[in-house]
Write an enzyme that holds these catalytic residues in place. Structure first.
Site, mmCIF file in Angstrom:
data_model
loop_
_atom_site.group_PDB
_atom_site.id
_atom_site.type_symbol
_atom_site.label_atom_id
_atom_site.label_comp_id
_atom_site.label_asym_id
_atom_site.label_seq_id
_atom_site.Cartn_x
_atom_site.Cartn_y
_atom_site.Cartn_z
ATOM 1 N N TYR B 15 0.829 -1.201 0.000
ATOM 2 C CA TYR B 15 0.000 0.000 0.000
ATOM 3 C C TYR B 15 0.863 1.250 0.000
ATOM 4 O O TYR B 15 2.057 1.201 0.253
ATOM 5 C CB TYR B 15 -0.910 0.007 1.238
ATOM 6 N N CYS B 16 0.195 2.372 -0.230
ATOM 7 C CA CYS B 16 0.826 3.677 -0.161
ATOM 8 C C CYS B 16 1.549 3.815 1.168
ATOM 9 O O CYS B 16 0.960 3.470 2.189
ATOM 10 C CB CYS B 16 -0.256 4.749 -0.286
ATOM 11 N N PRO B 17 2.786 4.308 1.226
ATOM 12 C CA PRO B 17 3.555 4.884 0.118
ATOM 13 C C PRO B 17 4.526 3.903 -0.534
ATOM 14 O O PRO B 17 5.368 4.332 -1.316
ATOM 15 C CB PRO B 17 4.348 5.977 0.832
ATOM 16 N N MET B 18 4.426 2.615 -0.236
ATOM 17 C CA MET B 18 5.472 1.702 -0.672
ATOM 18 C C MET B 18 5.685 1.625 -2.191
ATOM 19 O O MET B 18 6.825 1.676 -2.632
ATOM 20 C CB MET B 18 5.237 0.307 -0.072
ATOM 21 N N ASP B 42 -3.024 -1.947 -5.284
ATOM 22 C CA ASP B 42 -3.655 -0.834 -4.560
ATOM 23 C C ASP B 42 -4.032 0.193 -5.625
ATOM 24 O O ASP B 42 -3.157 0.759 -6.282
ATOM 25 C CB ASP B 42 -2.669 -0.245 -3.531
#
Lengths: 162, 77
Positions: B15-18, B42
């Protein structure tokens, strides 16, 4: 990124809540990954986010020591701002985050360091809480006051207070 | 759209920010002109990757959706 206009992000992390700290590092890391200079200024309860897990109980008067004893700080000890429920809610949230392979706050801090996020600790709050430079994680390399923050904020377009 | 990528980054399950952080790190190791393919599920990446590319000066080439899987393509400038 040879644009003349000011770019960059500053975040004041005033809160010592786990959820707010996660949101702050999420934005900081994203902005850094977008090539923007990012400065995080930790003040008041926010200092708890960057305290060493194994940190000592501060120094100074009994009041300062008591404050650090009641709230030891450190990324692993932070609680949710809501639904903490004596720690059960926070533990559940951490479990859910792990199930979704979301990085922990400690991992987010390490990532911020790798991405070049500047982390500053507020020296006024440090004095108030009996904390010295040794009480913080090594990713925090600068210790400064509000003028340093404001100077950075003036050079940045996005300035957040969390 | 058929895209030939020089490198693929698997961000499925992240998920964000990955995905954006990993994209940024991968691009640092790539040469100008090379294309990076990022696979994610995502859906935020559909908006985030063009935004990232426009602010970093890289070129967003487009995306492909196959069920929950989203493949986005960016060219390093």
């Amino acid at each position: 990124m040879a644009e003349e206009r000011k770019r960059g992000v500053t975040i004041v992390l005033f809160s010592g809540d786990l959820d707010r700290a996660l949101a702050a590092f999420n934005i900081a890391n994203t902005a850094a990954a977008m090539g923007l200079p990012v400065t995080m200024f930790f003040t008041f309860w926010g200092l708890g986010v960057i305290k060493k897990e194994e940190g000592r109980v501060g120094s100074g008067s009994w009041m300062k020591r008591a404050m650090n004893l009641i709230d030891r700080g450190g990324a692993k000890r932070l609680k949710l701002s809501r639904m903490n429920m004596g720690g059960v809610g926070t533990a559940m949230m951490k479990k859910l985050m792990a199930e979704h392979r979301m990085p922990s706050l400690g991992e987010m801090i390490a990532m911020a360091d790798q991405l070049g996020v500047r982390m500053l600790a507020c020296t006024t709050s440090m004095a108030l809480m009996g904390l010295t430079e040794k009480d913080f994680i090594p990713q925090v390399r600068e210790f400064a006051g509000a003028a340093t923050y404001v100077s950075n904020a003036l050079d940045s377009e996005v300035n957040l207070f969390i | 759209m058929v895209m030939k990528a020089d490198r693929t980054l698997d961000c499925v399950g992240l998920y964000c920010p990955m995905p954006i952080v990993k994209t940024s790190q991968a691009m640092m190791e790539m040469q100008p002109g090379e294309v990076l393919e990022v696979i994610a599920d995502d859906r935020g990446i559909k908006s985030d990757m063009p935004a990232w590319a426009s602010k970093t000066g890289n070129e967003f080439l487009g995306l492909k959706e196959d069920g929950d899987e989203i493949r986005v393509y960016v060219r390093k400038k």
